[in-house]
Design an enzyme around this catalytic site. Structure first.
Site, PDB file in Angstrom:
ATOM      1  N   ARG A 199       7.458   8.008 -15.203  1.00  0.00           N
ATOM      2  CA  ARG A 199       8.153   7.888 -13.758  1.00  0.00           C
ATOM      3  C   ARG A 199       8.097   6.387 -13.565  1.00  0.00           C
ATOM      4  O   ARG A 199       7.491   5.784 -14.027  1.00  0.00           O
ATOM      5  CB  ARG A 199       6.986   8.827 -12.954  1.00  0.00           C
ATOM      6  CG  ARG A 199       7.130  10.231 -13.052  1.00  0.00           C
ATOM      7  CD  ARG A 199       6.220  10.897 -12.053  1.00  0.00           C
ATOM      8  NE  ARG A 199       6.144  12.278 -12.318  1.00  0.00           N
ATOM      9  CZ  ARG A 199       7.369  13.432 -11.984  1.00  0.00           C
ATOM     10  NH1 ARG A 199       8.324  12.757 -11.442  1.00  0.00           N
ATOM     11  NH2 ARG A 199       6.876  14.565 -12.391  1.00  0.00           N
ATOM     12  N   ALA A 200       8.747   6.114 -12.596  1.00  0.00           N
ATOM     13  CA  ALA A 200       8.720   4.842 -11.894  1.00  0.00           C
ATOM     14  C   ALA A 200       7.473   4.228 -11.569  1.00  0.00           C
ATOM     15  O   ALA A 200       6.740   4.959 -10.955  1.00  0.00           O
ATOM     16  CB  ALA A 200       9.803   4.669 -10.843  1.00  0.00           C
ATOM     17  N   ASP A 261       0.988  -7.481 -17.556  1.00  0.00           N
ATOM     18  CA  ASP A 261       1.960  -6.749 -18.590  1.00  0.00           C
ATOM     19  C   ASP A 261       1.830  -7.500 -19.894  1.00  0.00           C
ATOM     20  O   ASP A 261       2.884  -8.014 -20.209  1.00  0.00           O
ATOM     21  CB  ASP A 261       3.291  -6.534 -18.111  1.00  0.00           C
ATOM     22  CG  ASP A 261       3.998  -5.313 -18.721  1.00  0.00           C
ATOM     23  OD1 ASP A 261       3.099  -4.520 -19.454  1.00  0.00           O
ATOM     24  OD2 ASP A 261       5.001  -4.916 -18.257  1.00  0.00           O
TER      25      ASP A 261
END
Lengths: 515, 515
Positions: A199-200, A261
């Site tokens: 999912r986003a 990230d």
């Protein structure tokens, strides 16, 4: 020492207990040390908080949060034995990585297992992720990380079948619908494609969010295998299948709050899910452009090469397509709007925005070649023919039905936000840029992805000629307040920039195969 | 939206509330986002956890942990308004530092204020500390950090008096007693020396732990000022005076669990406390040696130079003494044993282990010169005369009495652990090394610093000749079990290494003034 259990019936996301300062001294623990709680039915190790308050945990008591009860059965008043235990070995391994050391596969496994089991505190988990960010990992370590992440969840087993998949690196709005076109094309050609996706998190629509408009996506691992074998493809949510579940622990607890990230974790995150899903041939799509996740061809090539190397080590033959990501793909952004756009393209046999149709056909074509069902150089043609003959549409109906949705749904039946507003061109000229980041911010302010009907429809793309007063985009929302929020974002930073002339040659689509 | 308060009467060390997943969607928050809770009496911002369990927080309810009640008055069943709020600006400033950016003084202040107020999650706080570790700070940033840390706590005000202090970088066992000799010498000479110090975190005794054997150390800021003005000196605990309190937040929540100690934070930690304590002239003692906190002269000189530069910017004239830290200082380690050793030296007019007597006299002498009460080159002589004339002992009795202890306490009255065991030399020869780290581990295993009477007495130091069977050290503990723990550590890694001959020339004391 012996203490009486006092249950705090609330989950806090960590295994934690609370003892009184007097008992803490006797046990020999300080805040954020760990204790082992031994009860009749078993034992559990928790982080410990220390309280001065007799009301919270008096002398002789140990408060335990509800998370702990998932590990060991305890009831109010149970007598348990509480002792100091040193941090698990994975904590010193995290320190090793923080200091720039190299981790063996056993060491990586220990960290991942403890992270998955909830044995690491937020502080320790953050230290691990930031050590990856600042110290990096070599390719052996990334391979270990990928396998370790895959090993703590489910594995899909398709036997000897040739299972293919496509994964997009993301960061470009409008790309959540790619898979809704590619998967049925590839499945129509006889390949198995169990597309699992997230999912986003930061975007207005993840593939799982968009597919969910058409059918349930929270399928179990068994359902994914069964449906894929039966109809050739599936578009499901990774989390419900429990594929590489520790990835979402990292994202929710550390990566999302800190907007980090680490590159090694990007590789391991993607490939651990594909490895767990039993994929044999993978096409990786890396959109490149200003405001995409990857902004330069140089970075894209490096990432692509690393992913292909990693894939080889995992037995997943990986090819990479670098695509144009300088503006949104297609004309719609947001779950319902994108689901509608994809269904229109499928139902019409390929009519729609070229930026999405051509991209989907090109990527599907590469997959047909990789899967050996089209000769090299003929994949795109074969994919286009499957789309135009409406075989892909028919396949998508089967997939929707298999997942429990309504196969007869028409694009125009899909509900979109009832509150909408159009933004018109303030001046005439050529569109110089459509900002990915601003479109994302507008769509999210409008309520996407939580409000499925929220999003943005884009009427003018880069290079288009527009006249003053002509509509540039339309914002959809499910409430007037969110529509206002979105309009404020759009007014503060206009998402579409118009110039008097074309400043440079636009490549509407630049697809480079391999690297 | 409107929710009813449900109080979880337990502190978790973060401002956190819990809402049901249904309400979370309506508010538009995901786990680890923040909500603003507005009640009649005010408002508070908390991190939010999301629960599926109706038992924990059902729809319509918001659970709040006890930490939150310190910020706003709430009772069970109160109706409050709950809305999403973005992370405080300090979170994006932390991200800026993570990316290698330079922080302005206003930006550093914002982070420190939010850290102190408890507005930052463990994840965010860890990210800040690790950004300092991996990205570093320039001298302007460290100055900002120091001032910001000092600004959130108390400040001591001594008017125009010349206030001096000495601070040891630590890492060498046995150094907690330095101040118990230096402070009374310096105070006897007419200078003001409000020595505030910490309790042990990783070591067997902090100065505050050791002084506490003789008198209470948990003095308020007002008491410290009053006693210092009256008797010239004090030896108190930094935390009770609330000097640079955010330092202990960093230590407890991040630095201790991860064993990290970013260099910029070492500077800011020390100097913020001295700045807050109103110190005008500071002598920094950096012990150097294998297994000390600083292992090379090169590092010691760099740290010393940076501290002196920083001191200059803060209006604190700072000199640095690099001392020998290759083995424990003096012959005792542990709060009661060290308090006894210091009191023996004071009461006897300077009789005792040369490594502590000479160090204390040398450092005190430098302070007398810095304070202008002894001519340059004559400080050490003046300090020695104060110690030998027993003026320092008399001053220490005044200080003990002023802090609420018994001034008539005799060294032999101080209780030490009743369980003890001697470790003898396994062979004859010269002592080649006494390991700082192993002595620390033995003393801590024996119960120090929590058990004041626990510790180690060392009979043979580097360079000493010992015969087989002669005592090397004696371990003291307050319980048989802890004595056993300590003996196990000592057996597994012998703390004293004996060689057949002297391998190199030993400098029993190497004190370099300045740099």
């Amino acid at each position: 020492m012996k203490l009486r259990v006092k249950i705090f019936n609330v989950e806090i996301g960590e295994l934690r207990s609370v003892v009184n300062v007097e008992d803490a001294e006797k046990i020999g623990v300080t805040t954020r040390d760990r204790v082992k709680i031994s009860a009749e039915g078993g034992h559990v190790v928790t982080l410990v908080s220390i309280t001065n308050s007799r009301e919270v945990s008096g002398p002789g008591e140990i408060g335990v949060f509800a998370d702990v009860l998932k590990r060991v059965s305890l009831e109010d008043g149970d007598e348990v034995d509480v002792t100091y235990v040193p941090p698990p070995p994975s904590v010193s391994l995290i320190k090793k990585k923080m200091a720039g050391g190299r981790l063996t596969s056993e060491e990586v496994e220990a960290i991942i297992r403890d992270a998955y089991e909830g044995f690491l505190s937020d502080v320790e988990l953050t230290a691990f992720i930031l050590a990856l960010e600042y110290r990096g990992m070599d390719v052996d370590e990334v391979e270990s990380l990928t396998k370790a992440m895959a090993s703590v969840g489910n594995r899909l087993d398709f036997g000897d079948s040739l299972v293919v998949d496509k994964h997009g690196i993301g960061g470009v709005p409008g790309t959540s619908k790619d898979s809704l076109i590619i998967v049925p094309i590839v499945a129509s050609a006889g390949l198995l494609i169990p597309k699992t996706s997230s999912r986003a998190i930061m975007s207005p629509a993840g593939t799982a969010d968009t597919m969910e408009v058409l059918a349930p996506v929270d399928l179990t691992a068994e359902e994914i295998v069964e449906i894929t074998k039966r109809v050739g493809g599936v578009i499901a949510w990774t989390a419900s299948a429990n594929l590489s579940p520790v990835d979402s622990v990292f994202i929710e607890r550390v990566e999302y709050p800190l907007s980090v990230d680490p590159e090694s974790l990007i590789y391991a995150s993607i490939m651990s899910k594909k490895y767990a899903a039993g994929i044999r041939r993978l096409l990786l799509d890396i959109p490149v452009g200003p405001e995409a996740k990857v902004e330069s061809m140089r970075d894209a090539r490096r990432i692509g090469r690393n992913m292909a190397d990693l894939g080889e080590r995992l037995g997943i033959h990986t090819e990479v397509a670098i695509s144009y990501g300088g503006q949104p793909v297609g004309r719609c952004v947001g779950p319902a709007l994108e689901a509608r756009e994809a269904l229109e393209i499928l139902a019409s046999g390929g009519k729609g925005s070229r930026s999405i149709v051509e991209k989907a056909v090109a990527l599907a074509g590469i997959l047909l070649e990789m899967g050996g069902v089209a000769p090299i150089g003929y994949g795109e043609k074969a994919a286009r023919s499957i789309l135009e003959s409406r075989k892909a549409y028919q396949k998508m109906r089967e997939i929707i039905e298999a997942q429990g949705g309504d196969p007869d749904v028409k694009p125009e039946d899909i509900p979109v936000g009832e509150y909408k507003e159009t933004i018109n061109a303030p001046t005439s000229g050529y569109v110089a840029a459509v900002s990915n980041k601003t479109i994302v911010r507008i769509a999210r302010a409008a309520g996407a992805p939580r409000d499925k009907g929220a999003g943005v429809r884009i009427f003018a793309k880069r290079g288009d000629r527009v006249e003053a007063g002509q509509p540039l985009l339309e914002i959809y929302a499910e409430s007037p307040a969110k529509l206002q929020n979105a309009l404020e974002v759009a007014r503060a930073s206009p998402p579409i920039r118009i110039e008097g002339m074309v400043l440079e040659v636009i490549r509407e689509r630049s697809l480079i195969r391999g690297f």
